[in-house]
Enzyme design. Structure first.
Site, PDB file in Angstrom:
ATOM      1  N   GLU A  42       0.900  -1.162   0.000  1.00 24.14           N
ATOM      2  CA  GLU A  42       0.000   0.000   0.000  1.00 24.14           C
ATOM      3  C   GLU A  42       0.929   1.199   0.000  1.00 24.14           C
ATOM      4  O   GLU A  42       1.617   1.457   0.977  1.00 24.14           O
ATOM      5  CB  GLU A  42      -0.907  -0.047   1.228  1.00 24.14           C
ATOM      6  N   CYS A  57      -2.105   8.434   3.676  1.00 25.61           N
ATOM      7  CA  CYS A  57      -2.036   7.822   2.346  1.00 25.61           C
ATOM      8  C   CYS A  57      -3.344   7.994   1.588  1.00 25.61           C
ATOM      9  O   CYS A  57      -3.370   7.884   0.361  1.00 25.61           O
ATOM     10  CB  CYS A  57      -1.688   6.346   2.472  1.00 25.61           C
TER      11      CYS A  57
END
Length: 677
Positions: free
Chosen positions: A256, A295
């Protein structure tokens, strides 16, 4: 000075001379050190494989779910210490709620899903039984069992608690021990959380270990039973993914990573609408929460060309109310970045983006910091850039300034908005603020392939929605392309990352023994007493009650029709029924068969059966006419405890006629009491 230790093979290991210094994000002072050059990584893997793994695999999914719940409760009781320490990362109290409380909440969700969606067994059944032979003596079933290795979790600095727990929860639930490696700059918070977990003595030895600092040659010692899950930059992900041993051993690798997430303002969401105000609120929140170090934060603000000025003005007004300062102060609404090095990196990225976009709100100089030294700490105000030509630009679609920075860009029509959003080449999340379902449909079809999550919000859902930047444990967290290609969370989907799917083939008896669930065709054990008189723990899979037959009369069919009002022609009109290709003439109602079946197998007196909670998989297989006789085979198929008072029993109900031909089948669900203590 904090010495941030590692926990390896049952021992705490202090930093050595190779340790890296860690600075306080608010003051800039060196406050801690972490890392050792002598970490026994081979012993850590052995400890996980020989101690942690077998201990976890000996438990059922429900046992492991109970551990997660206990961990969540324990951390909840000790979270104030985590709050106090986390201020040094630059995070505010509101940020703590996302990181610390969010991580604890993820444990609770996985604990609940483990009890409700996974069996009280050691094997997970993936899909239905497949009949592989004519007579059903050779069948197949896909099962999932825990990998026999360790889960290596390499996490980012921005969420030192949630980042650990969102990976740890599905791994532990799957039955796989974890070796956690947090980012060094905030590892002191993760270390405290690990100490709290280990002090609770809830997890078995070897289920959790901690690396603070570098991983040494850990990756060289992995094998096909291990997994690697990484959160961080794309460049680091690439170097890890390309590690020779990971490639050679085909080790499961999930990443990720960098994500240029977009938020689209619908054409209908003009100033004055609830959607316009919601959009501005979402952007402001995503730019300032964790000082933009998320993120999932919004990096590209995609709006109708006619609304570019209005959006910039609204953001200027909204962001002017932000109080930048000491994160521990109650009045502060945005704290510092994690370090001055990170602040300098974000500033450099803004300078680079300025070649394609102009600064419309904020700036890099002349800002005020409340209660702290602006130069000593890693402070930076929110910056909104404006790109007037996103079609010709490249950096705004390729460069992530990992801080309180976002770029406004205009679109001509919704297809142009979709194209612009997709230029991010894969993101964790894109959001759409619109009240127009057709716009939502177009964006989903045109953009879903480029995003791990699409967040669509409007006046209907805005009061209960969780926000653009909030990954939820129920839904997958990840994304294609630039975002890494991985999928974390997603409920049971996240658990499957740590399990091997295997096709099992054999007789129904063999599959029943492996799955601990009765498979049609397997041996049945005649009930020695009526099963409805037995308590939960007295029932066993395969226990079967065979009833006496009952003959269906035409009077039964007509009475049922008039009593229920179901006078469908197939039950009442002989000639019309014969013209139907499915029926030989008038037939009994399907629900009449269910009612009569219940009358055949139900024990009417008060007993351990507390409630009928539903049925699954109902199929009517052959018409029943007046004069036919039906009988029932009632078999205990599966059992799942729900609480100390009762559990769910899944019964296979099989109806046959006087010629032993199947006429109907379904699964009945009941709640059955445990025997009194």
């Amino acid at each position: 000075m904090l010495n941030v230790e590692s926990y390896a093979a049952g021992q705490w290991i202090a930093p050595d001379s190779s340790a890296r210094p860690i600075e306080n994000a608010v003051t800039g002072a060196i406050m801690a050190q972490a890392g050792t050059s002598a970490l026994p990584v081979a012993s850590m893997l052995d400890y996980a494989r020989r101690r942690g793994g077998p201990a976890l695999r000996a438990l059922t999914f429900h046992d492991r779910a109970k551990m997660l719940k206990a961990l969540a409760q324990h951390l909840g009781e000790h979270k104030q210490a985590l709050y106090d320490l986390s201020f040094s990362t630059g995070a505010t109290q509101r940020d703590h709620l996302i990181d610390i409380d969010g991580g604890i909440g993820t444990l609770f969700v996985y604990a609940s899903k483990g009890r409700r969606e996974l069996p009280d067994a050691q094997v997970y059944l993936d899909g239905e039984v497949e009949q592989l032979s004519r007579n059903g003596t050779f069948v197949g079933q896909h099962i999932c069992t825990p990998l026999h290795g360790a889960a290596i979790h390499i996490n980012a600095y921005n969420f030192p608690v949630w980042g650990m727990l969102e990976k740890l929860a599905p791994a532990i639930l799957a039955g796989v021990p974890a070796i956690v490696k947090p980012a060094t700059s905030t590892s002191y918070v993760t270390e405290l959380a690990v100490r709290q977990i280990l002090d609770s003595e809830i997890l078995p030895d070897g289920a959790l270990q901690l690396i603070t600092g570098g991983v040494g040659d850990l990756l060289d010692h992995l094998d096909c039973q291990d997994t690697v899950s990484f959160t961080g930059s794309a460049s680091t992900a690439l170097s890890l993914r390309a590690h020779p041993n990971i490639l050679r051993q085909s080790i499961r690798f999930a990443a990720e990573q960098d994500s240029l997430n977009a938020s689209i303002l619908g054409l209908d969401a003009t100033p004055g609408t609830p959607e316009f105000d919601l959009f501005i609120k979402e952007v402001q929140r995503e730019m300032t929460t964790k000082a933009g170090q998320k993120c999932t934060a919004i990096r590209r603000i995609i709006v109708p060309q006619a609304q570019e000025g209005a959006v910039i003005d609204a953001l200027r007004s909204k962001l002017s109310k932000i109080v930048l300062g000491d994160p521990a102060a109650e009045a502060t609404t945005m704290g510092a970045l994690v370090s001055r090095a990170q602040r300098d990196d974000v500033r450099a990225k803004v300078e680079a983006l300025s070649s394609e976009a102009s600064i419309a709100v904020g700036g890099l100089e002349g800002f005020t910091v409340e209660g702290a030294d602006a130069d000593a700490g890693a402070f930076m105000p929110p910056v909104v850039l404006h790109c007037s030509d996103p079609d010709s630009a490249h950096l705004v679609h390729e460069t992530e300034a990992f801080g309180p920075v976002a770029t406004v860009m205009g679109y001509r029509d919704i297809s142009h908005a979709i194209k612009t959003a997709n230029r991010g080449q894969g993101s964790l999340v894109a959001s759409l603020i619109t009240h127009d379902p057709e716009t939502a449909h177009a964006v989903a079809l045109g953009s879903a392939a480029y995003h791990g999550r699409l967040y669509i919000n409007d006046r209907t859902s805005m009061q209960e929605s969780t926000g653009h930047g909030s990954p939820l444990p129920h839904m997958v967290h990840g994304g294609p392309g630039r975002a890494g290609g991985g999928e974390e969370l997603g409920g049971v989907r996240g658990v499957m990352h740590y399990m091997q799917r295997t096709a099992i083939q054999g007789s129904p008896d063999m599959l029943s023994a492996i799955s601990q669930r009765w498979v049609p065709g397997a041996a049945q054990k005649p009930a020695t007493a009526h099963p409805f008189t037995l308590h939960y723990e007295q029932l066993h899979t395969g226990d079967t009650l065979h009833t006496e037959p009952r003959t269906i009369s035409m009077d039964d069919i007509e009475h049922f029709a008039h009593f229920t009002g179901d006078t469908f022609y197939a039950h009442m009109d002989e000639e019309a029924a014969k013209r139907n290709p499915f029926f030989p003439g008038r037939v009994a109602h399907g629900y009449l068969l269910l009612s009569f079946a219940a009358g055949l197998f139900v024990e009417p007196n008060e007993g351990p059966v507390l409630a009928n909670t539903g049925l699954d998989g109902l199929r009517f297989l052959k018409p029943v006419q007046a004069g036919d006789a039906i009988k029932v085979a009632l078999t205990v198929k599966d059992k799942t405890p729900r609480n100390p008072q009762y559990g769910e029993v899944r019964w296979q109900v099989h109806l046959t006629n006087q010629n032993d031909e199947p006429v109907a089948e379904y699964e009945l669900l009941t709640m059955n009491a445990f025997a009194p203590a």
